[in-house]
Design a protein around this motif. Structure first.
Motif, PDB file in Angstrom:
ATOM      1  N   SER A 118       4.557  20.659   5.375  1.00  0.00           N
ATOM      2  CA  SER A 118       5.997  20.531   5.812  1.00  0.00           C
ATOM      3  C   SER A 118       6.202  20.549   7.426  1.00  0.00           C
ATOM      4  O   SER A 118       5.538  20.963   8.076  1.00  0.00           O
ATOM      5  CB  SER A 118       6.692  21.870   5.128  1.00  0.00           C
ATOM      6  N   VAL A 119       7.569  20.401   8.051  1.00  0.00           N
ATOM      7  CA  VAL A 119       7.458  20.252   9.103  1.00  0.00           C
ATOM      8  C   VAL A 119       9.069  20.104   9.629  1.00  0.00           C
ATOM      9  O   VAL A 119      10.126  19.575   9.154  1.00  0.00           O
ATOM     10  CB  VAL A 119       6.860  18.756   9.781  1.00  0.00           C
ATOM     11  N   VAL A 120       9.473  20.633  10.880  1.00  0.00           N
ATOM     12  CA  VAL A 120      10.450  20.485  11.439  1.00  0.00           C
ATOM     13  C   VAL A 120      10.297  19.341  12.689  1.00  0.00           C
ATOM     14  O   VAL A 120       9.642  19.931  13.459  1.00  0.00           O
ATOM     15  CB  VAL A 120      11.062  21.974  12.259  1.00  0.00           C
ATOM     16  N   ALA A 121      11.259  18.294  12.757  1.00  0.00           N
ATOM     17  CA  ALA A 121      10.824  17.142  13.840  1.00  0.00           C
ATOM     18  C   ALA A 121      12.092  16.913  14.300  1.00  0.00           C
ATOM     19  O   ALA A 121      13.261  16.900  13.810  1.00  0.00           O
ATOM     20  CB  ALA A 121      10.099  16.269  12.897  1.00  0.00           C
ATOM     21  N   PRO A 230       1.274  25.691  16.289  1.00  0.00           N
ATOM     22  CA  PRO A 230       1.490  25.197  17.791  1.00  0.00           C
ATOM     23  C   PRO A 230       1.837  23.783  17.977  1.00  0.00           C
ATOM     24  O   PRO A 230       2.672  23.444  18.885  1.00  0.00           O
ATOM     25  CB  PRO A 230       0.207  25.805  18.117  1.00  0.00           C
ATOM     26  N   GLU A 231       1.046  22.938  17.148  1.00  0.00           N
ATOM     27  CA  GLU A 231       1.021  21.551  17.262  1.00  0.00           C
ATOM     28  C   GLU A 231       2.680  20.956  17.053  1.00  0.00           C
ATOM     29  O   GLU A 231       3.132  20.034  17.693  1.00  0.00           O
ATOM     30  CB  GLU A 231       0.246  20.678  16.292  1.00  0.00           C
ATOM     31  N   GLU A 232       3.115  21.632  16.223  1.00  0.00           N
ATOM     32  CA  GLU A 232       4.697  21.295  15.646  1.00  0.00           C
ATOM     33  C   GLU A 232       5.568  21.732  16.951  1.00  0.00           C
ATOM     34  O   GLU A 232       6.478  20.887  17.110  1.00  0.00           O
ATOM     35  CB  GLU A 232       5.065  22.125  14.404  1.00  0.00           C
ATOM     36  N   ARG A 233       5.422  22.873  17.635  1.00  0.00           N
ATOM     37  CA  ARG A 233       6.115  23.453  18.702  1.00  0.00           C
ATOM     38  C   ARG A 233       5.921  22.279  19.906  1.00  0.00           C
ATOM     39  O   ARG A 233       6.913  21.731  20.527  1.00  0.00           O
ATOM     40  CB  ARG A 233       5.664  24.621  19.276  1.00  0.00           C
ATOM     41  N   GLN A 234       4.865  21.865  20.194  1.00  0.00           N
ATOM     42  CA  GLN A 234       4.200  20.784  21.082  1.00  0.00           C
ATOM     43  C   GLN A 234       5.005  19.411  20.806  1.00  0.00           C
ATOM     44  O   GLN A 234       5.497  18.859  21.768  1.00  0.00           O
ATOM     45  CB  GLN A 234       2.878  20.853  21.274  1.00  0.00           C
ATOM     46  N   ALA A 235       5.047  19.113  19.768  1.00  0.00           N
ATOM     47  CA  ALA A 235       5.768  17.907  19.176  1.00  0.00           C
ATOM     48  C   ALA A 235       7.172  17.896  19.406  1.00  0.00           C
ATOM     49  O   ALA A 235       7.981  16.879  19.928  1.00  0.00           O
ATOM     50  CB  ALA A 235       5.546  17.589  17.898  1.00  0.00           C
TER      51      ALA A 235
END
Length: 259
Positions: A118-121, A230-235
């Protein structure tokens, strides 16, 4: 006396060795800086050295001389273009040549869909005949449960944000295969507005962010929690940075940056 002179010479040599040579170089003239700027030409990531050389020379001028650089606007524009190109280089781009639209998104988003996370993008869109970018946000649940969510709650530190189904332009549902295993996928998408910008600021600064994909139905509640990586925040940061840079320039400069 001879030994003292020798010691002085050795000390001077050591100082020269440790001191950057450009600290002793004569400052360029205004005309020399203008020539370097004129030599920049079409700005690309491959010819960044021409931009950097002109910037370094300009920075060596005093304030009065800087004011006398007649083509400084060319240098400022070159820096803006290069900044946008560098920011977009971190993103993937999809182009629809029929509709003449372009969409930029983080490769991390695509990776999440491939691995079933799952992801917020965020993504940036440009449409035909519209000169400024648009920012969209998607919140996607991927899992084993057919959730049929109608609300998403985000806990970012001490702050909570709620998105009901009406907050999204559309909610998509379907099945996808991850390593030949069928998963459920549900995604809510919305244009980013002031409320979303406030949420994203908290999202990026909080120590922990939990996204709850939720279904409320006749007094019963079902949900799946997703802890932001953390990768999701960076994206998200990468897309926001590119979007802000694109919005900070004129349509003409943006067109050059996207060429």
């Amino acid at each position: 006396m001879r030994r003292k002179i020798t010691a002085i010479i050795l000390a001077m040599l050591m100082i020269l060795t440790l001191t950057p040579m450009n600290a002793f170089a004569a400052a360029p003239s205004v005309q020399e800086v203008e020539t370097l700027i004129a030599q920049i030409g079409t700005v690309t990531r491959e010819n960044r050295s021409a931009v950097e050389k002109a910037v370094n020379a300009y920075n060596q001028l005093d304030d009065a001389s800087k004011a006398g650089v007649s083509n400084f606007a060319v240098l400022a524009e070159a820096q803006q273009i290069l900044g946008i190109k560098d920011a977009l280089a971190k993103l993937e781009m999809h182009q629809d040549k029929v509709e003449n639209t372009k969409i930029w998104f983080s490769p991390y988003t695509e990776k999440c869909e491939e691995t079933g996370q799952s992801v917020v993008a965020l993504c940036i869109g440009m449409k035909e005949n519209i000169n400024m970018p648009m920012l969209m946000m998607s919140m996607e649940y991927i899992g084993d449960k057919d959730l049929r969510m109608n609300a998403i709650k985000i806990r970012a530190g001490d702050n909570k944000f709620t998105y009901n189904s009406g907050a999204f332009e559309k909610i998509e549902r379907g099945n996808i295969k991850i390593n030949n295993i069928e998963k459920y996928a549900e995604r809510g998408t919305t244009w980013v507005e002031e409320f979303d910008i406030k949420m994203l600021k908290e999202f990026l600064s909080a120590d922990e962010v939990i996204v709850r994909f939720q279904r409320e139905n006749y007094g019963t509640t079902e949900y799946i929690d997703h802890t932001v990586t953390p990768e999701e925040r960076q994206a998200i940061t990468d897309v926001l940075n590119a979007y802000n840079l694109m919005c900070s320039v004129s349509p003409e400069v943006l067109h050059k940056a996207l060429a």
